[in-house]
Design an enzyme around this catalytic site. Structure first.
Site, PDB file in Angstrom:
ATOM      1  N   TYR A 147      34.275  34.789  38.211  1.00 25.55           N
ATOM      2  CA  TYR A 147      33.093  34.466  36.961  1.00 25.55           C
ATOM      3  C   TYR A 147      32.238  34.714  37.550  1.00 25.55           C
ATOM      4  O   TYR A 147      31.449  34.215  37.051  1.00 25.55           O
ATOM      5  CB  TYR A 147      33.477  34.307  35.566  1.00 25.55           C
ATOM      6  CG  TYR A 147      34.592  35.459  34.842  1.00 25.55           C
ATOM      7  CD1 TYR A 147      35.414  35.355  35.649  1.00 25.55           C
ATOM      8  CD2 TYR A 147      34.195  35.343  33.753  1.00 25.55           C
ATOM      9  CE1 TYR A 147      36.468  36.462  34.864  1.00 25.55           C
ATOM     10  CE2 TYR A 147      35.344  36.307  32.741  1.00 25.55           C
ATOM     11  CZ  TYR A 147      36.311  36.430  33.050  1.00 25.55           C
ATOM     12  OH  TYR A 147      36.927  37.555  32.892  1.00 25.55           O
ATOM     13  N   LYS A 198      49.133  31.153  38.378  1.00 28.38           N
ATOM     14  CA  LYS A 198      49.874  32.068  39.541  1.00 28.38           C
ATOM     15  C   LYS A 198      49.844  31.577  40.491  1.00 28.38           C
ATOM     16  O   LYS A 198      50.239  32.271  41.209  1.00 28.38           O
ATOM     17  CB  LYS A 198      49.005  33.604  38.886  1.00 28.38           C
ATOM     18  CG  LYS A 198      49.900  34.976  39.246  1.00 28.38           C
ATOM     19  CD  LYS A 198      50.796  35.581  38.557  1.00 28.38           C
ATOM     20  CE  LYS A 198      51.511  36.232  39.480  1.00 28.38           C
ATOM     21  NZ  LYS A 198      52.855  37.474  38.181  1.00 28.38           N
ATOM     22  N   ASP A 231      51.843  36.047  33.796  1.00 25.98           N
ATOM     23  CA  ASP A 231      52.580  37.107  33.441  1.00 25.98           C
ATOM     24  C   ASP A 231      53.727  36.870  32.318  1.00 25.98           C
ATOM     25  O   ASP A 231      53.355  37.830  31.100  1.00 25.98           O
ATOM     26  CB  ASP A 231      53.103  37.967  34.483  1.00 25.98           C
ATOM     27  CG  ASP A 231      53.527  37.202  35.859  1.00 25.98           C
ATOM     28  OD1 ASP A 231      53.574  36.341  35.986  1.00 25.98           O
ATOM     29  OD2 ASP A 231      54.182  38.032  36.793  1.00 25.98           O
ATOM     30  N   ASP A 255      41.038  34.343  29.883  1.00 22.81           N
ATOM     31  CA  ASP A 255      40.075  35.909  28.856  1.00 22.81           C
ATOM     32  C   ASP A 255      40.950  36.615  28.606  1.00 22.81           C
ATOM     33  O   ASP A 255      41.556  36.459  27.252  1.00 22.81           O
ATOM     34  CB  ASP A 255      38.643  36.695  29.810  1.00 22.81           C
ATOM     35  CG  ASP A 255      38.385  36.969  29.664  1.00 22.81           C
ATOM     36  OD1 ASP A 255      38.030  37.909  27.652  1.00 22.81           O
ATOM     37  OD2 ASP A 255      37.102  37.847  30.208  1.00 22.81           O
ATOM     38  N   ASP A 259      42.472  37.767  24.332  1.00 18.97           N
ATOM     39  CA  ASP A 259      43.133  39.387  23.758  1.00 18.97           C
ATOM     40  C   ASP A 259      44.091  39.506  23.324  1.00 18.97           C
ATOM     41  O   ASP A 259      43.914  39.767  21.909  1.00 18.97           O
ATOM     42  CB  ASP A 259      42.101  40.186  24.696  1.00 18.97           C
ATOM     43  CG  ASP A 259      40.515  40.490  24.445  1.00 18.97           C
ATOM     44  OD1 ASP A 259      40.008  39.297  23.725  1.00 18.97           O
ATOM     45  OD2 ASP A 259      40.011  41.725  24.700  1.00 18.97           O
TER      46      ASP A 259
END
Ligand code: NAI
Ligand code: COI
Ligand code: MG
Length: 358
Positions: A147, A198, A231, A255, A259
């Site tokens: 970001y 990851k 994942d 982020d 959600d």
């Protein structure tokens, strides 16, 4: 630039309020309403409102003038609604407000801990049939990762375009957020920390997160540490979310994870967050996890609970733990009384929670 740590006055808190775009002003008004009654008696809540966002940009071309940032910096804390327009709106360059306003605030004010608690409150409508006891917190790195704007495009708009968006991970940045996450895990009964990344593919960034987590773990022998690929986290959040206690992860993964965490704990309208500067060299900023929700803006139907709970995190951050707990208890009581068959107006929820606290 080193800053002098903030020292709030005992009889007043100064808040910079940035309502922002879409439903931001609607939910922020309710959070302020509740904050005014939730603050300790004898502590005045002084507010300065900053009209930053799409409207200001379209009227003046300004996103976040340096002089406004300097003023905001002088407050004890910031309450933000949300920024950003309808995705694809041709009047707003993509990311202009998200990067130029929201992320600039997070970066310049060194909000390196993006704190996102997830609980299933009694009465909250989780879509999971048997979620069990869900009470975890995501500690998302707030100033690095993909970001930071570390990228660019070559030959933009042509069939030979090349675009990069490089994730930035510094040992300094990773260590300070990992350390904060361990300290939070230490204060919680389950004393468990899950590193989410990851590492099987993002081997360079992953190695930094992995190594530093192992190193810091040695200082916290009481904490059970585990690791999960991001994942797989998507699976476990839906099938067995009670396995999580503290999750520490990078800016992008955090982020996305939060959600989904919001969705399984009763919806994005309930998910609160704090952009925290633990060193208190600048004001921390509290905001709902959700965005400006252009699809429901202006209708008075947005759920302001996330914004209200974010105001509770703000109180806690300023040292008003009892008042923060009372605010959360008022929200829990209100949730239990809501009629799922009768959608609420935004202001009804603010009124109901404020009335419980008055
Ligand atoms: N912190 C911030 O300021 C954030 C800003 N954004 C920006 O917001 C805009 C919209 O982004 P989206 O991806 O659509 O995400 P969003 O979170 O605004 O909306 C996603 C869905 O959740 C619903 N929703 C969100 N908040 C709600 C609430 N309080 N009550 C009831 N329903 C609610 C919306 O109606 C929509 O269907 C974009 O411009 C985006 O960049 C997105 C996320 C965070
Ligand atoms: C618009 C993004 C920068 C913010 C976001 O989605 C978030 O912080 O959850
Ligand atoms: Mg988000």
């Amino acid at each position: 630039m080193p800053q002098t740590p903030l020292t709030p006055r005992p009889d007043a808190v100064s808040l910079a309020v940035i309502p922002g775009d879409g439903i931001g002003p609607e939910v922020t008004a309710e959070a302020v309403k509740v904050l005014e009654v939730a603050a300790p008696s004898g502590v005045k809540v002084e507010q300065n409102r900053y009209d930053l966002g799409a409207e200001r940009y379209l009227a003046t071309g300004e996103v976040l003038p340096d002089s406004v940032l300097a003023e905001i910096r002088g407050h004890d804390a910031i309450l933000l609604g949300a920024v950003g327009g309808r995705p694809g709106d041709p009047a707003l360059p993509p990311g202009l407000l998200e990067r130029g306003l929201l992320l600039r605030l997070r970066f310049e004010l060194d909000h390196y801990v993006n704190l996102r608690p997830s609980r299933i409150y009694p009465g909250a409508a989780s879509p999971l049939a048997n979620p069990g006891e869900v009470d975890f917190v995501v500690v998302r790195e707030g100033t690095e990762g993909p970001y930071t704007g570390n990228g660019g495009a070559i030959r933009p708009g042509t069939p030979h375009e090349v675009a990069t968006e490089v994730s930035l991970n510094t040992a300094y940045g990773v260590e300070r957020v990992v350390r904060d996450a361990f300290a939070r895990a230490q204060r919680r009964p389950a004393k468990k920390l899950t590193l989410v990344h990851k590492t099987n593919v993002l081997v360079h960034a992953g190695a930094v997160w992995w190594r530093i987590t192992q190193e810091v773990a040695a200082e916290f022998p009481e904490i059970t540490v585990d690791y999960m690929h991001v994942d797989a986290v998507m699976i476990h959040l839906v099938t067995n979310p009670s396995r999580f206690d503290v999750i520490v992860t990078d800016n992008l993964f955090g982020d996305i994870v939060t959600d989904l965490a919001a969705a399984i704990t009763g919806g994005i309208g309930l998910a609160a967050s704090g952009n925290v500067n633990p060193d208190r060299t600048a004001p921390s900023m509290f905001e709902p996890v959700h965005g400006s929700a252009p699809d429901i803006a202006g209708q008075g139907v947005a759920d302001p609970t996330a914004a209200i709970l974010s105001a509770g995190l703000l109180l806690d951050h300023l040292g008003f733990a009892d008042e923060a707990a009372a605010l959360e208890a008022a929200v829990i009581a209100d949730l239990a009384e809501r009629d799922p068959g009768r959608p609420r107006r935004t202001s009804e929820t603010g009124d109901a929670v404020a009335a419980r606290l008055a």
